[in-house]
Scaffold this motif. Structure first.
Motif, PDB file in Angstrom:
ATOM      1  N   TRP A  19     -20.553 -45.586 -37.470  1.00 12.83           N
ATOM      2  CA  TRP A  19     -21.057 -44.223 -37.331  1.00 12.83           C
ATOM      3  C   TRP A  19     -21.095 -43.774 -35.877  1.00 12.83           C
ATOM      4  CZ3 TRP A  19     -25.263 -43.306 -34.369  1.00 12.83           C
ATOM      5  CH2 TRP A  19     -26.095 -44.402 -34.093  1.00 12.83           C
ATOM      6  N   HIS A  20     -21.404 -44.702 -34.965  1.00 18.04           N
ATOM      7  CA  HIS A  20     -21.470 -44.330 -33.554  1.00 18.04           C
ATOM      8  C   HIS A  20     -20.086 -43.943 -33.026  1.00 18.04           C
ATOM      9  CE1 HIS A  20     -20.920 -48.647 -33.991  1.00 18.04           C
ATOM     10  NE2 HIS A  20     -20.231 -48.603 -32.875  1.00 18.04           N
ATOM     11  N   LEU A  23     -19.278 -40.482 -34.461  1.00 22.73           N
ATOM     12  CA  LEU A  23     -20.020 -39.446 -33.742  1.00 22.73           C
ATOM     13  C   LEU A  23     -19.401 -39.182 -32.367  1.00 22.73           C
ATOM     14  CD1 LEU A  23     -22.497 -37.565 -33.659  1.00 22.73           C
ATOM     15  CD2 LEU A  23     -23.758 -39.467 -32.660  1.00 22.73           C
ATOM     16  N   THR A  26     -16.065 -37.416 -32.673  1.00 24.18           N
ATOM     17  CA  THR A  26     -16.268 -36.021 -33.071  1.00 24.18           C
ATOM     18  C   THR A  26     -16.727 -35.185 -31.876  1.00 24.18           C
ATOM     19  OG1 THR A  26     -16.830 -36.732 -35.316  1.00 24.18           O
ATOM     20  CG2 THR A  26     -17.484 -34.507 -34.674  1.00 24.18           C
ATOM     21  N   VAL A  27     -17.645 -35.717 -31.093  1.00 20.06           N
ATOM     22  CA  VAL A  27     -18.125 -34.998 -29.904  1.00 20.06           C
ATOM     23  C   VAL A  27     -16.983 -34.792 -28.911  1.00 20.06           C
ATOM     24  CG1 VAL A  27     -19.628 -35.211 -27.875  1.00 20.06           C
ATOM     25  CG2 VAL A  27     -20.530 -35.688 -30.153  1.00 20.06           C
ATOM     26  N   VAL A  41     -16.151 -29.042 -35.683  1.00 21.95           N
ATOM     27  CA  VAL A  41     -16.959 -30.224 -35.993  1.00 21.95           C
ATOM     28  C   VAL A  41     -16.384 -30.945 -37.207  1.00 21.95           C
ATOM     29  CG1 VAL A  41     -19.238 -31.027 -36.726  1.00 21.95           C
ATOM     30  CG2 VAL A  41     -19.052 -29.315 -34.915  1.00 21.95           C
ATOM     31  N   ALA A  45     -14.649 -34.590 -37.236  1.00 20.04           N
ATOM     32  CA  ALA A  45     -15.160 -35.673 -38.082  1.00 20.04           C
ATOM     33  C   ALA A  45     -14.052 -36.259 -38.949  1.00 20.04           C
ATOM     34  CB  ALA A  45     -16.307 -35.158 -38.949  1.00 20.04           C
TER      35      ALA A  45
END
Length: 192
Positions: A19-20, A23, A26-27, A41, A45
């Motif tokens: 998940w990290h 994230l 995605t950022v 976004v 993702a």
């Protein structure tokens, strides 16, 4: 369950454990486009999910703990080293005089586990004037190129400084069992 029916479960589990990375990717996607919108976004993702699925990172087994005070000590010393070394390297670049003598120094770390070796090697490389040219996971040895071995105090001083950095990393993130195995009694060496 057949291997085909287990595959989606495996992929979902991998995405959940990463998940990290999802994230962060995605950022980065949103920042690259410079527009914070739902479309960006969602697209970020989806692309992050594809990247994590197609190019999976190996699992790193790190059973440690984060000690807040020791982490602050590690970060403060790193920033201090970064600041001082930046000026030293800049001065070496513009000052008249002899050319600095570079050298490669081998340092055997106390703990060759992936996470601690990587953190120590990266922090060593980020400080100007030194660069990790090789790290051997099997032996726990990192090879550092030092810009000016004489100004650094020689090979033994470089080894001492690198082992002191590793100790700060271990005291900030390693479990008590790892500290004991490395000869660093938990709770001792508070001035490191």
């Amino acid at each position: 369950m057949s291997p085909q029916s287990r595959r989606p479960v495996y992929l979902l589990r991998r995405l959940g454990s990463q998940w990290h990375a999802l994230l962060l990717l995605t950022v980065v996607w949103v920042l690259l486009w410079g527009d914070l919108s739902w479309a960006n976004v969602i697209a970020g993702a989806v692309i992050a999910g594809a990247v994590v699925t197609m190019f999976p990172l190996p699992a790193i087994d790190m059973r440690g703990t984060v000690r807040p005070w020791r982490t602050v000590v590690l970060a403060a010393r790193f920033v201090s080293d970064l600041f001082v070394a930046s000026f030293e390297v800049a001065w070496k670049a513009v000052r008249p005089g002899p050319t600095p003598h570079g050298a490669i120094v081998a340092v055997r770390l106390r703990n060759p586990e992936d996470a601690y070796l990587t953190i120590t090697a990266v922090m060593s490389s980020l400080v100007p004037g030194s660069l990790v040219v090789e790290a051997r996971r099997s032996t726990g040895v990192v090879y550092l190129h030092v810009l000016d071995i004489d100004a650094s105090g020689g090979a033994e001083a470089v080894r001492r400084d690198t082992l002191a950095l590793e100790e700060r990393v271990l005291r900030a993130f390693a479990s008590d069992a790892v500290l004991s195995r490395c000869g660093l009694a938990p709770g001792r060496g508070e001035d490191a």
